[in-house]
Design a protein around this motif. Structure first.
Motif, PDB file in Angstrom:
ATOM      1  N   TYR A  45       0.766  -1.401   0.108  1.00 19.77           N
ATOM      2  CA  TYR A  45      -0.061   0.147   0.060  1.00 19.77           C
ATOM      3  C   TYR A  45       0.494   1.187   0.182  1.00 19.77           C
ATOM      4  N   ILE A  46       1.923   1.217   0.675  1.00 20.31           N
ATOM      5  CA  ILE A  46       2.784   2.464   1.009  1.00 20.31           C
ATOM      6  C   ILE A  46       3.489   2.763  -0.560  1.00 20.31           C
ATOM      7  N   SER A  47       3.963   1.895  -1.032  1.00 18.75           N
ATOM      8  CA  SER A  47       4.787   2.131  -2.487  1.00 18.75           C
ATOM      9  C   SER A  47       3.559   2.212  -3.298  1.00 18.75           C
ATOM     10  N   GLU A  48       2.267   2.066  -3.755  1.00 19.09           N
ATOM     11  CA  GLU A  48       1.507   2.340  -4.389  1.00 19.09           C
ATOM     12  C   GLU A  48       0.910   3.651  -4.233  1.00 19.09           C
ATOM     13  N   ILE A  49       0.797   4.367  -2.918  1.00 24.45           N
ATOM     14  CA  ILE A  49       0.150   5.624  -2.844  1.00 24.45           C
ATOM     15  C   ILE A  49       1.143   6.681  -2.734  1.00 24.45           C
ATOM     16  N   SER A  50       2.660   6.475  -2.729  1.00 23.33           N
ATOM     17  CA  SER A  50       3.522   7.090  -2.337  1.00 23.33           C
ATOM     18  C   SER A  50       4.065   7.811  -3.885  1.00 23.33           C
ATOM     19  N   PRO A  51       4.319   9.493  -3.936  1.00 25.22           N
ATOM     20  CA  PRO A  51       4.669   9.648  -4.996  1.00 25.22           C
ATOM     21  C   PRO A  51       6.132   9.345  -5.411  1.00 25.22           C
ATOM     22  N   THR A  52       6.563   9.491  -6.660  1.00 22.54           N
ATOM     23  CA  THR A  52       7.662   8.992  -7.137  1.00 22.54           C
ATOM     24  C   THR A  52       8.830   9.838  -6.432  1.00 22.54           C
ATOM     25  N   GLU A  53       8.752  10.960  -6.154  1.00 23.72           N
ATOM     26  CA  GLU A  53      10.069  11.728  -5.521  1.00 23.72           C
ATOM     27  C   GLU A  53      10.383  11.562  -4.264  1.00 23.72           C
ATOM     28  N   ILE A  54       9.435  10.626  -3.444  1.00 20.57           N
ATOM     29  CA  ILE A  54       9.709  10.358  -2.181  1.00 20.57           C
ATOM     30  C   ILE A  54       9.433   8.737  -1.901  1.00 20.57           C
ATOM     31  N   ARG A  55       9.066   7.819  -2.942  1.00 17.87           N
ATOM     32  CA  ARG A  55       8.984   6.714  -2.756  1.00 17.87           C
ATOM     33  C   ARG A  55      10.058   5.843  -2.308  1.00 17.87           C
ATOM     34  N   GLY A  56      11.185   6.327  -2.669  1.00 23.11           N
ATOM     35  CA  GLY A  56      12.319   5.384  -2.092  1.00 23.11           C
ATOM     36  C   GLY A  56      12.594   5.856  -0.789  1.00 23.11           C
ATOM     37  N   ALA A  57      12.103   6.997  -0.129  1.00 24.41           N
ATOM     38  CA  ALA A  57      12.373   7.347   1.093  1.00 24.41           C
ATOM     39  C   ALA A  57      11.364   6.644   2.183  1.00 24.41           C
ATOM     40  N   LEU A  58      10.160   6.467   1.630  1.00 30.11           N
ATOM     41  CA  LEU A  58       9.137   5.775   2.181  1.00 30.11           C
ATOM     42  C   LEU A  58       9.356   4.073   2.311  1.00 30.11           C
ATOM     43  N   GLY A  59      10.179   3.674   1.440  1.00 28.14           N
ATOM     44  CA  GLY A  59      10.205   2.489   1.078  1.00 28.14           C
ATOM     45  C   GLY A  59      10.634   1.542   2.471  1.00 28.14           C
TER      46      GLY A  59
END
Length: 517
Positions: free
Chosen positions: A188-202
């Protein structure tokens, strides 16, 4: 060889196909000479770029405004309640095992104590196998709500247990709950995170698991003065379980899942909630490109052991196996008992210190892997003194990974040409994963698929090598040499991987469409 891109209205595109321009591209490839846009003197073929009204760099889209990236953080926080419950249920038995054993009359029965500890893992095994299927069938948010039921009931049964049987049932239910969360929280986190911070939220999922373990160990501190406090420790888990269910009622569904289900209007609404209406068209375009690029038949469990996936699965499984064999589970479950046996008076506090070091290590690892590519923008963010942050190739836009490898006007033409070699066409995404998948349309494995993967890596590697020469050796940009290096690397890999590949480089590179088939 030609690639034609007819003009389109500026408002109609959402990827990187330029709008409102005419372009004819021809790339010279004869032996080891490459010309065209790179200024080669080769005559048989040339590459001509003829913008109709504007400079080539203006053809690239400017940053599209929308909601700040941080607007998704509340929804990420709600999902992370599941990760925190995962860690809490893992660690809660650490300090409380001795006290619940006394309360349930199993102090001398270490086998039953082991069953109470391992029942959670048995349930987690079941939950982890079913979590993905539930998320695909009912959606991400609905699965979270369903998952809150065994989490809450399991915690309640453990807190009120008067017998070993009730305790084990409660642990089994809690285990099923955390097994499901282990599958759907990172998804869910990866699918709702914008690309610019997706790596940080991974890495947020792992971080909150460690925080949950630490919280469980800290919750055990009052046990010395209050032996029945262990029931409160288990009962506390009901609260975040209920909050998880309530939070998901107001959280948007994954736009990707909605798109896959054909619920386009609902997907657009979810995107608008997450990123703002300005980015709806762009995100929907990326979803379309990704779905087209990954259109492969359904895979079964046995496909994981096929030659195509065997190496990747083996590496991933081995890493997890080594992690478990390192003994971290024994530390999470029994560190308090170990410290007590070692004569440490404050055994629960010592275990809490171990949990704190676990959180600290996760944060350090997160920072080490986050945005490590030393582009100029990353270097400036780390306060490293550099003269400017502009792309060393075009000197117009800031050097970011997406711009350097995919957006730059001096690089885009290489990718456009690559599309013709493998016979694909369509929008031009700048997200690396989407970019790879875009060129993967129609390839179902086999030689062309393997050769494309090699070329994709080879060209990106050569771009990075050229970038370093420009910056550190003051060398001029040499697109002809860049392309030649990339082709030679790819050709070398083909020679090493394919037994019957014996074509000379000059002959192979003179007919690249056939060379990639």
């Amino acid at each position: 060889m030609s690639i034609m891109s007819n003009s389109r209205s500026r408002s109609s595109w959402c990827g990187l196909w330029p709008g409102s321009f005419n372009m004819e591209t021809e790339l010279t490839i004869r032996g080891k000479s490459f010309g065209g846009i790179f200024g080669s003197s080769a005559k048989p073929r040339s590459l001509r770029v003829q913008p109709s009204d504007e400079d080539v760099e203006d053809l690239l889209p400017s940053n599209i405004s929308g909601k700040p990236s941080g607007t998704v953080l509340p929804y990420v926080g709600v999902a992370c309640l599941g990760a925190m419950l995962f860690g809490y249920h893992l660690g809660v038995v650490n300090g409380s095992l001795e006290y619940l054993a006394k309360d349930l009359g199993i102090t001398q029965n270490t086998v039953i104590q082991g069953w109470i500890v391992s029942a959670l893992l048995a349930g987690a095994t079941v939950g982890s196998f079913t979590g993905g299927a539930l998320a695909d069938k009912f959606g991400r948010t609905r699965t979270f709500q369903l998952d809150a039921i065994p989490l809450a009931i399991g915690g309640f049964l453990c807190a009120t247990a008067q017998s070993v049987q009730t305790m084990i049932i409660g642990r089994l239910l809690a285990g099923i709950g955390i097994g499901v969360t282990s599958a759907i929280v990172p998804l869910y986190i990866s699918e709702i995170s914008p690309t610019e911070i997706r790596g940080a939220l991974g890495s947020v999922n792992q971080l909150f698991i460690c925080i949950g373990i630490l919280a469980a160990l800290l919750a055990g501190l009052p046990l010395v003065g209050n032996p029945i406090w262990w029931r409160t420790m288990f009962g506390i888990t009901v609260v975040p379980s209920v909050l998880l269910a309530l939070g998901m009622t107001i959280s948007p569904e994954s736009p990707r899942w909605l798109f896959q289900q054909g619920k386009i209007s609902e997907a657009e609404k979810a995107v608008k909630t997450l990123y703002g209406k300005e980015r709806v068209a762009l995100v929907m375009h990326d979803l379309t490109a990704a779905s087209e690029g990954s259109s492969e038949p359904e895979a079964g469990w046995f496909d994981l052991f096929s030659s195509r996936y065997r190496k990747v699965v083996s590496v991933g499984a081995t890493l997890f196996l080594l992690q478990q064999l390192a003994g971290i589970n024994a530390v999470v479950y029994y560190s308090t008992s170990v410290f007590r046996s070692a004569g440490i008076t404050s055994d629960v506090a010592a275990s809490a210190l171990v949990g704190a070091s676990n959180v600290f290590g996760t944060i350090v690892a997160w920072r080490l892997i986050r945005d490590r590519l030393p582009t100029k923008s990353n270097l400036r963010r780390r306060q490293i003194d550099i003269s400017d942050s502009l792309c060393p190739f075009c000197s117009i836009k800031d050097e970011t990974a997406s711009h350097l490898f995919f957006e730059c006007s001096k690089i885009q033409h290489l990718w456009w040409e690559s599309q013709s070699w493998i016979g694909t066409s369509g929008a031009y995404p700048i997200n690396p994963r989407h970019h790879f998948l875009q060129h993967n349309i129609g390839m179902k494995g086999g030689k062309i698929y393997k050769r494309w993967k090699c070329w994709w890596v080879a060209l990106n590697w050569s771009i990075w090598q050229q970038r370093n020469k420009v910056i550190f050796m003051n060398a001029p940009f040499n697109g002809s040499k860049l392309l030649e290096d990339a082709l030679f690397v790819a050709w070398t890999w083909f020679r090493a991987m394919e037994e019957n590949f014996t074509i000379h480089f000059n002959f192979w590179s003179s007919n690249l469409p056939a060379g990639f088939q």
